[in-house]
Design a protein around this motif. Structure first.
Motif, PDB file in Angstrom:
ATOM      1  N   TYR A   1       0.825  -1.196   0.000  1.00  0.00           N
ATOM      2  CA  TYR A   1       0.000   0.000   0.000  1.00  0.00           C
ATOM      3  C   TYR A   1       0.866   1.256   0.000  1.00  0.00           C
ATOM      4  O   TYR A   1       0.608   2.190  -0.750  1.00  0.00           O
ATOM      5  CB  TYR A   1      -0.941   0.021   1.207  1.00  0.00           C
ATOM      6  CG  TYR A   1      -2.040  -1.012   1.113  1.00  0.00           C
ATOM      7  CD1 TYR A   1      -3.175  -0.764   0.374  1.00  0.00           C
ATOM      8  CD2 TYR A   1      -1.922  -2.232   1.762  1.00  0.00           C
ATOM      9  CE1 TYR A   1      -4.183  -1.699   0.268  1.00  0.00           C
ATOM     10  CE2 TYR A   1      -2.927  -3.182   1.669  1.00  0.00           C
ATOM     11  CZ  TYR A   1      -4.054  -2.916   0.923  1.00  0.00           C
ATOM     12  OH  TYR A   1      -5.040  -3.844   0.817  1.00  0.00           O
ATOM     13  N   LYS A   2       1.880   1.289   0.825  1.00  0.00           N
ATOM     14  CA  LYS A   2       2.757   2.457   0.874  1.00  0.00           C
ATOM     15  C   LYS A   2       3.559   2.587  -0.418  1.00  0.00           C
ATOM     16  O   LYS A   2       3.718   3.688  -0.942  1.00  0.00           O
ATOM     17  CB  LYS A   2       3.701   2.355   2.066  1.00  0.00           C
ATOM     18  CG  LYS A   2       4.543   3.588   2.247  1.00  0.00           C
ATOM     19  CD  LYS A   2       5.307   3.579   3.537  1.00  0.00           C
ATOM     20  CE  LYS A   2       6.042   4.893   3.695  1.00  0.00           C
ATOM     21  NZ  LYS A   2       6.686   4.999   4.977  1.00  0.00           N
ATOM     22  N   ARG A   3       4.048   1.483  -0.944  1.00  0.00           N
ATOM     23  CA  ARG A   3       4.809   1.535  -2.201  1.00  0.00           C
ATOM     24  C   ARG A   3       3.943   2.007  -3.351  1.00  0.00           C
ATOM     25  O   ARG A   3       4.386   2.772  -4.204  1.00  0.00           O
ATOM     26  CB  ARG A   3       5.419   0.169  -2.510  1.00  0.00           C
ATOM     27  CG  ARG A   3       6.599  -0.164  -1.628  1.00  0.00           C
ATOM     28  CD  ARG A   3       7.398  -1.310  -2.205  1.00  0.00           C
ATOM     29  NE  ARG A   3       6.599  -2.491  -2.424  1.00  0.00           N
ATOM     30  CZ  ARG A   3       6.594  -3.551  -1.633  1.00  0.00           C
ATOM     31  NH1 ARG A   3       7.341  -3.598  -0.563  1.00  0.00           N
ATOM     32  NH2 ARG A   3       5.842  -4.590  -1.934  1.00  0.00           N
ATOM     33  N   GLU A   4       2.704   1.562  -3.400  1.00  0.00           N
ATOM     34  CA  GLU A   4       1.799   1.971  -4.472  1.00  0.00           C
ATOM     35  C   GLU A   4       1.463   3.451  -4.364  1.00  0.00           C
ATOM     36  O   GLU A   4       1.441   4.164  -5.365  1.00  0.00           O
ATOM     37  CB  GLU A   4       0.525   1.116  -4.436  1.00  0.00           C
ATOM     38  CG  GLU A   4       0.814  -0.299  -4.869  1.00  0.00           C
ATOM     39  CD  GLU A   4      -0.059  -1.320  -4.207  1.00  0.00           C
ATOM     40  OE1 GLU A   4      -0.865  -0.962  -3.313  1.00  0.00           O
ATOM     41  OE2 GLU A   4       0.054  -2.498  -4.574  1.00  0.00           O
ATOM     42  N   ARG A   5       1.230   3.935  -3.154  1.00  0.00           N
ATOM     43  CA  ARG A   5       0.946   5.358  -2.966  1.00  0.00           C
ATOM     44  C   ARG A   5       2.161   6.202  -3.353  1.00  0.00           C
ATOM     45  O   ARG A   5       2.015   7.246  -3.994  1.00  0.00           O
ATOM     46  CB  ARG A   5       0.562   5.622  -1.516  1.00  0.00           C
ATOM     47  CG  ARG A   5      -0.776   5.001  -1.150  1.00  0.00           C
ATOM     48  CD  ARG A   5      -1.137   5.228   0.297  1.00  0.00           C
ATOM     49  NE  ARG A   5      -1.352   6.650   0.487  1.00  0.00           N
ATOM     50  CZ  ARG A   5      -1.112   7.280   1.629  1.00  0.00           C
ATOM     51  NH1 ARG A   5      -0.653   6.625   2.684  1.00  0.00           N
ATOM     52  NH2 ARG A   5      -1.347   8.572   1.736  1.00  0.00           N
TER      53      ARG A   5
ATOM     54  N   TYR B   1       2.965  10.696 -10.913  1.00  0.00           N
ATOM     55  CA  TYR B   1       1.894  11.591 -11.337  1.00  0.00           C
ATOM     56  C   TYR B   1       1.754  12.845 -10.473  1.00  0.00           C
ATOM     57  O   TYR B   1       0.982  13.740 -10.806  1.00  0.00           O
ATOM     58  CB  TYR B   1       0.553  10.848 -11.349  1.00  0.00           C
ATOM     59  CG  TYR B   1       0.516   9.738 -12.360  1.00  0.00           C
ATOM     60  CD1 TYR B   1       0.330  10.011 -13.712  1.00  0.00           C
ATOM     61  CD2 TYR B   1       0.691   8.418 -11.978  1.00  0.00           C
ATOM     62  CE1 TYR B   1       0.306   8.990 -14.654  1.00  0.00           C
ATOM     63  CE2 TYR B   1       0.669   7.392 -12.910  1.00  0.00           C
ATOM     64  CZ  TYR B   1       0.478   7.688 -14.235  1.00  0.00           C
ATOM     65  OH  TYR B   1       0.458   6.677 -15.162  1.00  0.00           O
ATOM     66  N   GLY B   2       2.452  12.897  -9.341  1.00  0.00           N
ATOM     67  CA  GLY B   2       2.344  14.051  -8.460  1.00  0.00           C
ATOM     68  C   GLY B   2       0.998  14.142  -7.760  1.00  0.00           C
ATOM     69  O   GLY B   2       0.604  15.196  -7.297  1.00  0.00           O
ATOM     70  N   LYS B   3       0.290  13.015  -7.672  1.00  0.00           N
ATOM     71  CA  LYS B   3      -1.020  12.986  -7.016  1.00  0.00           C
ATOM     72  C   LYS B   3      -0.935  12.126  -5.771  1.00  0.00           C
ATOM     73  O   LYS B   3      -0.305  11.076  -5.774  1.00  0.00           O
ATOM     74  CB  LYS B   3      -2.089  12.425  -7.943  1.00  0.00           C
ATOM     75  CG  LYS B   3      -2.347  13.297  -9.151  1.00  0.00           C
ATOM     76  CD  LYS B   3      -3.498  12.747  -9.953  1.00  0.00           C
ATOM     77  CE  LYS B   3      -3.691  13.570 -11.194  1.00  0.00           C
ATOM     78  NZ  LYS B   3      -4.691  14.578 -11.043  1.00  0.00           N
TER      79      LYS B   3
ATOM     80  N   PRO C   1      -7.394   4.664 -13.076  1.00  0.00           N
ATOM     81  CA  PRO C   1      -6.352   4.156 -13.985  1.00  0.00           C
ATOM     82  C   PRO C   1      -4.940   4.259 -13.406  1.00  0.00           C
ATOM     83  O   PRO C   1      -4.138   3.345 -13.581  1.00  0.00           O
ATOM     84  CB  PRO C   1      -6.474   5.025 -15.233  1.00  0.00           C
ATOM     85  CG  PRO C   1      -7.796   5.671 -15.148  1.00  0.00           C
ATOM     86  CD  PRO C   1      -8.165   5.737 -13.703  1.00  0.00           C
ATOM     87  N   ILE C   2      -4.646   5.336 -12.696  1.00  0.00           N
ATOM     88  CA  ILE C   2      -3.283   5.473 -12.175  1.00  0.00           C
ATOM     89  C   ILE C   2      -3.056   4.582 -10.958  1.00  0.00           C
ATOM     90  O   ILE C   2      -1.965   4.053 -10.776  1.00  0.00           O
ATOM     91  CB  ILE C   2      -2.917   6.947 -11.891  1.00  0.00           C
ATOM     92  CG1 ILE C   2      -3.818   7.577 -10.847  1.00  0.00           C
ATOM     93  CG2 ILE C   2      -2.939   7.754 -13.156  1.00  0.00           C
ATOM     94  CD1 ILE C   2      -3.437   8.992 -10.472  1.00  0.00           C
ATOM     95  N   VAL C   3      -4.088   4.382 -10.149  1.00  0.00           N
ATOM     96  CA  VAL C   3      -3.948   3.471  -9.009  1.00  0.00           C
ATOM     97  C   VAL C   3      -3.831   2.032  -9.505  1.00  0.00           C
ATOM     98  O   VAL C   3      -3.005   1.256  -9.013  1.00  0.00           O
ATOM     99  CB  VAL C   3      -5.120   3.628  -8.019  1.00  0.00           C
ATOM    100  CG1 VAL C   3      -5.034   2.604  -6.906  1.00  0.00           C
ATOM    101  CG2 VAL C   3      -5.148   5.037  -7.437  1.00  0.00           C
ATOM    102  N   GLU C   4      -4.618   1.674 -10.514  1.00  0.00           N
ATOM    103  CA  GLU C   4      -4.524   0.324 -11.075  1.00  0.00           C
ATOM    104  C   GLU C   4      -3.145   0.094 -11.691  1.00  0.00           C
ATOM    105  O   GLU C   4      -2.563  -0.980 -11.536  1.00  0.00           O
ATOM    106  CB  GLU C   4      -5.607   0.100 -12.128  1.00  0.00           C
ATOM    107  CG  GLU C   4      -5.596  -1.315 -12.667  1.00  0.00           C
ATOM    108  CD  GLU C   4      -6.711  -1.580 -13.655  1.00  0.00           C
ATOM    109  OE1 GLU C   4      -6.757  -2.717 -14.157  1.00  0.00           O
ATOM    110  OE2 GLU C   4      -7.531  -0.688 -13.931  1.00  0.00           O
TER     111      GLU C   4
END
Length: 78
Positions: free
Chosen positions: A8-12, A19-21, A61-64
């Motif tokens: 979860y932390k790596r994905e965030r 993406y800077g989001k 899309p960016i989270v996936e």
């Protein structure tokens, strides 16, 4: 099913750097749940049929992509 809690932390972090989001952990959890990559609902969840905050369609899309990037090896064997 993915059992890596550090994901979860790596994905965030991946989304933030690429993406800077900033996305919330619940957004990542929602994407993983829909993709079938979680064990199931947390035992302390009040209503297991409803997520607290689902991932917004604009961020999906960016989270996936982050989930697939971080767990590419595991997803390839599924």
């Amino acid at each position: 099913m993915i059992t890596d809690k550090a994901g979860y932390k790596r994905e965030r972090t991946y989304v933030l750097r690429k993406y800077g989001k900033s996305v919330e952990t619940c957004h990542v959890a929602h994407v993983k749940r829909v993709l079938g990559l979680t064990k199931g609902p947390a035992p302390n969840r009040i209503d297991s049929s409803v997520g607290i905050k689902d991932c917004p369609p604009a961020l999906w899309p960016i989270v996936e992509e982050a989930v697939r990037h971080i767990h590419a090896v595991r997803l390839a064997t599924m």
